[in-house]
Design an enzyme around this catalytic site. Structure first.
Site, PDB file in Angstrom:
ATOM      1  N   PHE A   9      11.413   4.886  20.514  1.00  0.00           N
ATOM      2  CA  PHE A   9      12.796   5.359  20.437  1.00  0.00           C
ATOM      3  C   PHE A   9      12.918   6.632  19.599  1.00  0.00           C
ATOM      4  CE2 PHE A   9      13.266   0.775  21.251  1.00  0.00           C
ATOM      5  CZ  PHE A   9      14.017   0.816  22.421  1.00  0.00           C
ATOM      6  N   ARG A  10      11.815   7.376  19.472  1.00  0.00           N
ATOM      7  CA  ARG A  10      11.780   8.609  18.683  1.00  0.00           C
ATOM      8  C   ARG A  10      12.111   8.364  17.205  1.00  0.00           C
ATOM      9  NH1 ARG A  10      10.687  12.131  22.557  1.00  0.00           N
ATOM     10  NH2 ARG A  10      11.867  12.176  24.512  1.00  0.00           N
ATOM     11  N   LEU A  11      11.913   7.155  16.742  1.00  0.00           N
ATOM     12  CA  LEU A  11      12.120   6.822  15.327  1.00  0.00           C
ATOM     13  C   LEU A  11      10.790   6.990  14.602  1.00  0.00           C
ATOM     14  CD1 LEU A  11      14.443   3.709  15.772  1.00  0.00           C
ATOM     15  CD2 LEU A  11      15.071   6.108  15.420  1.00  0.00           C
TER      16      LEU A  11
END
Length: 221
Positions: free
Chosen positions: A199-201
Site C-alpha cells: 500500500f506504498r506504506l
C-alpha cells in the site's frame, strides 16, 4: 479511446491485497550501525541482482547549479564513505572539483530497496587509486588513457585509434595510472534506507552524522 501507453497502471486495491498476502513479515530496520546495514543489503544484492549490484547514481551540480546525474560503480565502502573512480577531467570530475558535494542512490529493484547518501566529497589517496588501478584489466587501463571523457568524440574510429596508440606506447609493460584518473570518496552526512511495504506504506530510516556518531529518525513514506 485514449491510446495506451507503456507506463504500468497504478496498482488496484486487489493488487495491494495480494501484496499484503505475500509480503514477508519483517522486523523494523536496525538503528545500530548504518554501514553494517548497508553491507548486509549489498551482500544480498550481490547474490540476487542480475547485473551490477554495486551500481549507484551519482548526482552533482554544474557551474550554473543545474543538477547532473549518472550511473557509476561503487568500488569501496567503509566507515569513511563510498568510493568510485573516474577521469578527473570528465564532467563529474570538474563538477566535484568546483563543488565537492554529492548525492548517491542505490536502487535494488528486485529486492525493492534503495539507499540514499548525501555528503561531502574528498579525493582518495594516491596509494588507494594505485591499488585499485592495478586491479583493472589492461584494456580498461588503456581505455582510461585513450578516453577524453565527457568531451566531443568525432567518430568511433578516433577512440579506437587512441587505444591503439597507447597500446603501442606501453607495449607489453605495465600501464601506469594516468595523472588525470583517480577516485573520490563521498563522506556521508546522511544515509537513508528505504524498504518497500504494501500500500506504498514504505519504511524509511535516516541516519544523520553527529560528532559522536549517528542519530536516527524514521520518516513518513
Amino acid at each position: 479511446m485514449t491510446e495506451k501507453t507503456l507506463i504500468p497502471p497504478t496498482p488496484t486495491e486487489d493488487d495491494y491485497v495480494r501484496q499484503v498476502a505475500t509480503a514477508e513479515a519483517l522486523p523494523l530496520l536496525s538503528e545500530a550501525d548504518p554501514f553494517a546495514l548497508f553491507n548486509a543489503w549489498l551482500a544480498e544484492a550481490l547474490a540476487k541482482e542480475p547485473n551490477d549490484a554495486n551500481a549507484m547514481s551519482l548526482a552533482t551540480v554544474d557551474e550554473n547549479g543545474l543538477p547532473d546525474v549518472r550511473m557509476v560503480l561503487l568500488k569501496d565502502a567503509d566507515a569513511r564513505g563510498f568510493v568510485f573512480y573516474t577521469n578527473l577531467e570528465s564532467a563529474k570530475g570538474r563538477e566535484l572539483a568546483a563543488n565537492p558535494k554529492a548525492a548517491l542512490l542505490f536502487h535494488w529493484k528486485s529486492l525493492r530497496r534503495q539507499v540514499r547518501v548525501r555528503g561531502s566529497v574528498t579525493p582518495v589517496s594516491d596509494a588507494e587509486a594505485d591499488a585499485y588501478w592495478a586491479t583493472r584489466a589492461r584494456p580498461a587501463q588503456l581505455g582510461a588513457w585513450a578516453s577524453a571523457q565527457s568531451r566531443p568524440l568525432p567518430d568511433r574510429l578516433a577512440l579506437e585509434k587512441k587505444i591503439a596508440e597507447f597500446g603501442l606506447k606501453f607495449g607489453l609493460g605495465k600501464v601506469p595510472r594516468p595523472p588525470h584518473w583517480s577516485g573520490f570518496r563521498v563522506e556521508p552526512e546522511t544515509i537513508e534506507f528505504w524498504r518497500d511495504r504494501p500500500f506504498r506504506l514504505h519504511e524509511r530510516l535516516v541516519f544523520a552524522r553527529v560528532a559522536e556518531g549517528w542519530t536516527t529518525r524514521r520518516l513518513f513514506p
